[in-house]
Enzyme design. Structure first.
Site, PDB file in Angstrom:
ATOM      1  N   LYS A   1       3.879  33.626 -69.085  1.00 18.06           N
ATOM      2  CA  LYS A   1       3.897  33.788 -67.631  1.00 18.06           C
ATOM      3  C   LYS A   1       4.044  32.421 -66.953  1.00 18.06           C
ATOM      4  CE  LYS A   1       2.872  37.924 -68.923  1.00 18.06           C
ATOM      5  NZ  LYS A   1       3.959  38.661 -69.539  1.00 18.06           N
TER       6      LYS A   1
HETATM    7  C1  LIG Z   1       4.150  43.887 -67.680  1.00 16.96           C
HETATM    8  C2  LIG Z   1       3.019  43.381 -68.522  1.00 16.96           C
HETATM    9  N1  LIG Z   1       1.821  44.002 -68.475  1.00 16.96           N
HETATM   10  C3  LIG Z   1       0.772  43.570 -69.195  1.00 16.96           C
HETATM   11  C4  LIG Z   1       0.864  42.474 -70.028  1.00 16.96           C
HETATM   12  C5  LIG Z   1      -0.313  42.069 -70.848  1.00 16.96           C
HETATM   13  O1  LIG Z   1      -0.815  40.800 -70.521  1.00 16.96           O
HETATM   14  P1  LIG Z   1      -1.662  39.985 -71.605  1.00 16.96           P
HETATM   15  O2  LIG Z   1      -0.724  39.535 -72.661  1.00 16.96           O
HETATM   16  O3  LIG Z   1      -2.235  38.847 -70.811  1.00 16.96           O
HETATM   17  O4  LIG Z   1      -2.722  40.897 -72.115  1.00 16.96           O
HETATM   18  C6  LIG Z   1       2.079  41.787 -70.094  1.00 16.96           C
HETATM   19  C7  LIG Z   1       2.206  40.574 -70.891  1.00 16.96           C
HETATM   20  O5  LIG Z   1       2.597  40.293 -71.865  1.00 16.96           O
HETATM   21  C8  LIG Z   1       3.189  42.262 -69.348  1.00 16.96           C
HETATM   22  O6  LIG Z   1       4.385  41.655 -69.410  1.00 16.96           O
END
Ligand SMILES: Cc1ncc(COP(=O)(O)O)c(C=O)c1O
Length: 371
Positions: A176
């Protein structure tokens, strides 16, 4: 993607370590306030990942067993998984092929009498059409959780994504634009909901460990409901505070790189670059291109050619309904999702990317016109 990390983040992390307070503490509180202010929300609750943020968001919205939650299949699998964590059933909906987001029409096609919520993803940082979708959810009495994992710095009708969200879930994974290593945040304007999520991320305790530590008198905590350990550490928050100060510059740089890709790639027939929807601005967390039927080279072959030229591109966003984990969910065909997932690829964009590096990517794509 290459995270933009430097000496300032290293010094901030070291300072947190030297302070002796490394778990959730004052830096987390400061980061929550600063991030919530940046995205235009009244409250921020920092957590250990974007996935944890989605899970807490659904709990706080009261979603549970027997409920259906409309989700895009075109998303990282964590979006659909969150519905299952609360015992609900994810129902996959299709997306707008141009921007990869749910629309009022695709949501409506997935509604049943059991639908209680929608998880709206701002995919790859492209804002979804919030006004229309909020109105639809209100009309049907549905909770709306925004999966803003990718959307820090994206804008909808001139204001940051995050403004006006019932609950929005953010990720600070290194993919991100703002990273804390791992990490996430839930934002909301609802004070009671925020307080409950604060408790839930810390085992359901009514007083946080930091508050107990700060008190001159012994404080006995109570556990009000079954919670989780979804805490962020102060080391992560210290890094996040530095990253937050760079967010605007990060987005501006990515938008410049994206504009250059768009100019360079416009002349390639059969290849369509992602661009801003008319109502908002993407942060270009992911710069993707889709290939239509006229493009002479298949997506996977193109990925191979890019890889052979030393370019690290990636397949487009996954489609959760095609994964074994969701083979038991009966899903009608989702033509836009399937086409986008199978025929798109994400091109490299990162801090400090040079014109020469971008030209190498463009050269491979241009050469492909000849088959
Ligand atoms: C659209 C979306 N939702 C949720 C997530 C989950 O985030 P995290 O990897 O911080 O758990 C991601 C990330 O990879 C994502 O791209």
């Amino acid at each position: 993607m290459v995270p933009w990390l430097g000496e300032e983040e290293a010094a901030a992390a070291a300072e947190a370590v030297r302070s002796g307070w490394v778990a959730q503490g004052p830096r987390v509180t400061e980061f929550e306030r600063a991030f919530a202010a940046e995205v235009g929300a009244a409250h921020g609750v920092a957590v250990s990942s974007g996935t944890a943020a989605l899970h807490l968001g659904l709990v706080a919205l009261g979603i549970g067993a027997a409920d259906e939650v409309v989700v895009p299949s075109l998303s990282f699998i964590a979006t659909a998984n969150a519905a299952r964590y609360v015992g609900a059933t994810p129902v996959f909906a299709d997306v707008d092929p141009a921007i990869g987001n749910l629309t009022t029409a695709t949501i409506e096609a997935a509604l049943t009498s059991q639908t209680r919520a929608v998880i709206l993803v701002h995919q790859g940082g492209v804002p979804a059409d919030l006004d229309a979708i909020r109105a639809l959810c209100e009309h049907h009495g549905l909770a709306l959780l925004e999966d803003a994992a990718c959307a820090a710095g994206a804008r909808y009708r001139g204001r940051p994504v995050g403004v006006g969200a019932q609950v929005a879930a953010w990720s600070f994974h290194p993919r991100k634009l703002l990273t804390t290593g791992e990490g996430g945040m839930v934002t909301t304007d609802d004070a009671e909901r925020a307080a409950r999520m604060r408790r839930l991320r810390e085992h359901g305790m009514n007083v946080s460990a930091a508050e107990r530590h700060a008190s001159a008198k012994p404080v006995l905590e109570a556990y009000l409901e079954t919670g989780f350990n979804y805490r962020m550490t102060d080391i992560q928050a210290a890094v996040g505070l530095v990253q937050l100060r760079k967010l605007a510059a990060t987005v501006a740089e990515r938008r410049e790189l994206a504009a250059r890709y768009q100019r360079e790639l416009a002349a390639i027939p059969g290849l369509i670059s992602i661009s801003d929807p008319e109502y908002g601005e993407t942060n270009y967390q992911s710069f993707w291109v889709r290939l239509d039927d006229t493009f002479p080279v298949a997506r996977d072959e193109l990925l191979l050619r890019l890889s052979e030229a030393g370019v690290s591109a990636r397949r487009g966003i996954m489609a959760a309904h095609l994964e074994p984990a969701y083979a038991d969910v009966s899903t009608p065909s989702l033509p836009a999702t399937e086409a986008l997932s199978l025929n798109s690829l994400i091109l490299p964009v990162f801090h400090g990317m040079t014109e020469a590096q971008q030209d190498r990517v463009v050269a491979v794509l241009k050469a492909a016109i000849h088959g």
